[in-house]
Design a protein around this motif. Structure first.
Motif, PDB file in Angstrom:
ATOM      1  N   GLU A 129      13.152  12.694  -1.643  1.00 26.73           N
ATOM      2  CA  GLU A 129      13.418  12.112  -0.323  1.00 26.73           C
ATOM      3  C   GLU A 129      12.446  10.978  -0.026  1.00 26.73           C
ATOM      4  OE1 GLU A 129      15.246  14.131   2.755  1.00 26.73           O
ATOM      5  OE2 GLU A 129      16.484  13.840   0.976  1.00 26.73           O
ATOM      6  N   ASP A 130      11.170  11.205  -0.291  1.00 24.20           N
ATOM      7  CA  ASP A 130      10.142  10.187  -0.044  1.00 24.20           C
ATOM      8  C   ASP A 130      10.440   8.927  -0.848  1.00 24.20           C
ATOM      9  OD1 ASP A 130       8.672  12.021   1.459  1.00 24.20           O
ATOM     10  OD2 ASP A 130       7.490  12.683  -0.272  1.00 24.20           O
ATOM     11  N   ILE A 131      10.870   9.136  -2.068  1.00 28.17           N
ATOM     12  CA  ILE A 131      11.006   8.035  -3.019  1.00 28.17           C
ATOM     13  C   ILE A 131      12.271   7.231  -2.756  1.00 28.17           C
ATOM     14  CG2 ILE A 131      11.240   7.495  -5.472  1.00 28.17           C
ATOM     15  CD1 ILE A 131       9.758  10.336  -5.857  1.00 28.17           C
ATOM     16  N   ARG A 132      13.313   7.925  -2.337  1.00 33.98           N
ATOM     17  CA  ARG A 132      14.622   7.312  -2.199  1.00 33.98           C
ATOM     18  C   ARG A 132      14.642   6.074  -1.295  1.00 33.98           C
ATOM     19  NH1 ARG A 132      18.906  11.622  -0.653  1.00 33.98           N
ATOM     20  NH2 ARG A 132      17.936  11.320   1.363  1.00 33.98           N
ATOM     21  N   VAL A 133      13.813   6.075  -0.265  1.00 31.39           N
ATOM     22  CA  VAL A 133      13.843   4.960   0.691  1.00 31.39           C
ATOM     23  C   VAL A 133      13.201   3.680   0.134  1.00 31.39           C
ATOM     24  CG1 VAL A 133      13.946   6.457   2.704  1.00 31.39           C
ATOM     25  CG2 VAL A 133      11.713   5.743   1.818  1.00 31.39           C
ATOM     26  N   HIS A 134      12.466   3.806  -0.970  1.00 29.07           N
ATOM     27  CA  HIS A 134      11.816   2.626  -1.557  1.00 29.07           C
ATOM     28  C   HIS A 134      12.749   1.987  -2.580  1.00 29.07           C
ATOM     29  CE1 HIS A 134       7.990   3.720   0.330  1.00 29.07           C
ATOM     30  NE2 HIS A 134       8.400   4.947   0.119  1.00 29.07           N
ATOM     31  N   ASN A 135      13.850   1.470  -2.048  1.00 26.19           N
ATOM     32  CA  ASN A 135      14.902   0.982  -2.942  1.00 26.19           C
ATOM     33  C   ASN A 135      15.246  -0.476  -2.670  1.00 26.19           C
ATOM     34  OD1 ASN A 135      16.089   1.254  -0.499  1.00 26.19           O
ATOM     35  ND2 ASN A 135      17.745   2.591  -1.144  1.00 26.19           N
ATOM     36  N   MET A 136      14.271  -1.218  -2.144  1.00 21.23           N
ATOM     37  CA  MET A 136      14.534  -2.630  -1.821  1.00 21.23           C
ATOM     38  C   MET A 136      13.697  -3.532  -2.711  1.00 21.23           C
ATOM     39  SD  MET A 136      14.514  -1.967   2.185  1.00 21.23           S
ATOM     40  CE  MET A 136      13.485  -0.553   1.902  1.00 21.23           C
ATOM     41  N   ASP A 185      15.570   8.120 -10.248  1.00 20.85           N
ATOM     42  CA  ASP A 185      15.023   8.469 -11.548  1.00 20.85           C
ATOM     43  C   ASP A 185      15.547   7.523 -12.628  1.00 20.85           C
ATOM     44  OD1 ASP A 185      14.285   9.665 -13.977  1.00 20.85           O
ATOM     45  OD2 ASP A 185      14.311  11.643 -13.061  1.00 20.85           O
ATOM     46  N   ALA A 186      14.641   6.756 -13.234  1.00 20.65           N
ATOM     47  CA  ALA A 186      15.051   5.763 -14.223  1.00 20.65           C
ATOM     48  C   ALA A 186      14.703   6.200 -15.647  1.00 20.65           C
ATOM     49  CB  ALA A 186      14.387   4.424 -13.915  1.00 20.65           C
ATOM     50  N   SER A 187      14.311   7.468 -15.806  1.00 21.98           N
ATOM     51  CA  SER A 187      13.852   7.936 -17.122  1.00 21.98           C
ATOM     52  C   SER A 187      14.871   7.639 -18.215  1.00 21.98           C
ATOM     53  CB  SER A 187      13.613   9.445 -17.113  1.00 21.98           C
ATOM     54  OG  SER A 187      12.885   9.833 -15.985  1.00 21.98           O
ATOM     55  N   GLU A 188      16.120   7.963 -17.928  1.00 23.02           N
ATOM     56  CA  GLU A 188      17.156   7.832 -18.944  1.00 23.02           C
ATOM     57  C   GLU A 188      17.356   6.377 -19.357  1.00 23.02           C
ATOM     58  OE1 GLU A 188      21.596   9.377 -19.134  1.00 23.02           O
ATOM     59  OE2 GLU A 188      20.255  10.773 -18.113  1.00 23.02           O
ATOM     60  N   ASN A 227       0.837  -1.205   0.000  1.00 24.82           N
ATOM     61  CA  ASN A 227       0.000   0.000   0.000  1.00 24.82           C
ATOM     62  C   ASN A 227       0.866   1.248   0.000  1.00 24.82           C
ATOM     63  OD1 ASN A 227      -1.775   2.042   0.405  1.00 24.82           O
ATOM     64  ND2 ASN A 227      -2.882   1.066   2.080  1.00 24.82           N
ATOM     65  N   ALA A 228       0.714   2.059  -1.028  1.00 28.28           N
ATOM     66  CA  ALA A 228       1.571   3.217  -1.223  1.00 28.28           C
ATOM     67  C   ALA A 228       1.290   4.307  -0.189  1.00 28.28           C
ATOM     68  CB  ALA A 228       1.359   3.791  -2.622  1.00 28.28           C
ATOM     69  N   ASP A 229       0.142   4.245   0.459  1.00 32.22           N
ATOM     70  CA  ASP A 229      -0.232   5.330   1.370  1.00 32.22           C
ATOM     71  C   ASP A 229       0.423   5.202   2.737  1.00 32.22           C
ATOM     72  OD1 ASP A 229      -3.670   5.959   0.357  1.00 32.22           O
ATOM     73  OD2 ASP A 229      -1.764   6.079  -0.687  1.00 32.22           O
ATOM     74  N   VAL A 230       0.924   4.023   3.043  1.00 32.25           N
ATOM     75  CA  VAL A 230       1.452   3.818   4.383  1.00 32.25           C
ATOM     76  C   VAL A 230       2.894   4.292   4.488  1.00 32.25           C
ATOM     77  CG1 VAL A 230       2.007   2.119   6.143  1.00 32.25           C
ATOM     78  CG2 VAL A 230      -0.082   1.892   4.796  1.00 32.25           C
ATOM     79  N   GLY A 231       3.083   5.246   5.349  1.00 32.79           N
ATOM     80  CA  GLY A 231       4.437   5.704   5.670  1.00 32.79           C
ATOM     81  C   GLY A 231       5.206   6.238   4.485  1.00 32.79           C
ATOM     82  N   SER A 232       4.527   6.655   3.460  1.00 31.89           N
ATOM     83  CA  SER A 232       5.238   7.101   2.271  1.00 31.89           C
ATOM     84  C   SER A 232       5.598   8.572   2.347  1.00 31.89           C
ATOM     85  CB  SER A 232       4.388   6.848   1.038  1.00 31.89           C
ATOM     86  OG  SER A 232       3.130   7.455   1.222  1.00 31.89           O
ATOM     87  N   GLY A 233       4.866   9.306   3.185  1.00 31.31           N
ATOM     88  CA  GLY A 233       5.182  10.731   3.322  1.00 31.31           C
ATOM     89  C   GLY A 233       4.690  11.568   2.170  1.00 31.31           C
ATOM     90  N   ILE A 269      11.125   6.538 -10.572  1.00 34.06           N
ATOM     91  CA  ILE A 269      10.627   7.760 -11.212  1.00 34.06           C
ATOM     92  C   ILE A 269      10.892   7.620 -12.709  1.00 34.06           C
ATOM     93  CG2 ILE A 269      10.836  10.259 -11.386  1.00 34.06           C
ATOM     94  CD1 ILE A 269      12.326  10.066  -8.614  1.00 34.06           C
ATOM     95  N   ILE A 270       9.854   7.785 -13.502  1.00 34.57           N
ATOM     96  CA  ILE A 270      10.054   7.848 -14.949  1.00 34.57           C
ATOM     97  C   ILE A 270       9.283   9.057 -15.459  1.00 34.57           C
ATOM     98  CG2 ILE A 270       9.709   6.684 -17.170  1.00 34.57           C
ATOM     99  CD1 ILE A 270      10.057   4.030 -15.690  1.00 34.57           C
ATOM    100  N   HIS A 271      10.008   9.988 -16.037  1.00 30.04           N
ATOM    101  CA  HIS A 271       9.433  11.235 -16.539  1.00 30.04           C
ATOM    102  C   HIS A 271       8.527  11.912 -15.516  1.00 30.04           C
ATOM    103  CE1 HIS A 271      11.372  10.240 -20.135  1.00 30.04           C
ATOM    104  NE2 HIS A 271      10.568   9.263 -20.476  1.00 30.04           N
ATOM    105  N   ASP A 272       9.084  12.157 -14.373  1.00 35.87           N
ATOM    106  CA  ASP A 272       8.419  12.912 -13.301  1.00 35.87           C
ATOM    107  C   ASP A 272       7.167  12.241 -12.745  1.00 35.87           C
ATOM    108  OD1 ASP A 272      10.419  14.740 -13.727  1.00 35.87           O
ATOM    109  OD2 ASP A 272       9.190  16.058 -14.972  1.00 35.87           O
ATOM    110  N   LYS A 273       6.995  10.956 -13.037  1.00 35.12           N
ATOM    111  CA  LYS A 273       5.910  10.216 -12.424  1.00 35.12           C
ATOM    112  C   LYS A 273       6.507   9.108 -11.569  1.00 35.12           C
ATOM    113  CE  LYS A 273       2.640  11.105 -16.133  1.00 35.12           C
ATOM    114  NZ  LYS A 273       1.456  11.673 -15.495  1.00 35.12           N
TER     115      LYS A 273
END
Ligand code: HEM
Length: 138
Positions: free
Chosen positions: A22-29, A65-68, A1-7, A36-40
């Motif tokens: 910052e919010d996104i960086r911790v979801h790296n497991m 960011d994985a856009s590239e 669930n994306a809403d839990v503790g995501s900030g 992130i792809i093209h700001d989404k």
């Protein structure tokens, strides 16, 4: 669930969630993977094993960011459409970037205009002196 503790913050208007880097960086497991792809922002945890390109490459970009790299591979339209089902929100630009759009526009988007103006000013200045000089000597 994306809403839990995501900030993330929910915008009142469209119900789209915004996440900072910052919010996104911790979801790296491997059991919690955002990209992130093209700001989404996408939660691709459940997609890792299904990815035809392997989970390894996705994990390398996890929380970032994985856009590239996404574009480098030249993913098909199908792949782009698949993204939608993992969409969880938009990237919120950091305050730093938004703080002073006037200053940043001076240095970023329109620096070439300033450069061209400066060169034009020098050319006109030199041309004028030359003109005056010609008139005096004749
Ligand atoms: C959530 C985002 C992504 C989705 C939905 C996705 C989906 C797909 C799909 C459907 C394919 C099969 C070929 C195609 O249809 O284009 C594919 C291939 C591939 N993907 Fe992704 N992809 C994603 C992210 C990435 C990222 C970030 C990389 C980073 C390097 C990557 C690397 C690859 C590679 C190397 C292949 C080629 C596999 C092969 O041809 O053997 N993908 N991807």
């Amino acid at each position: 669930n994306a809403d839990v503790g995501s900030g993330g913050e929910k915008s009142a208007v469209e119900g789209v969630k915004y996440y900072t880097l910052e919010d996104i960086r911790v979801h790296n497991m491997s059991n919690d993977t955002w990209l992130i792809i093209h700001d989404k922002v996408y939660d691709i945890t459940s997609f890792l094993e299904e990815h035809p390109g392997g989970e390894e490459v996705l994990l390398e970009q996890a929380g970032a960011d994985a856009s590239e790299s996404f574009e480098d591979v030249g993913h098909s339209t199908d792949a782009r459409e698949m993204l939608e089902q993992y969409f969880i929100g938009d990237l919120r630009f950091e305050k730093k970037k938004k703080l002073n759009p006037y200053i940043s526009s001076l240095f970023c988007s329109s620096w070439s205009i300033w450069l061209i103006s400066a060169v034009a000013a020098v050319v006109v200045g030199v041309g004028y002196r030359y003109f005056i000089f010609e008139h005096r000597s004749s």
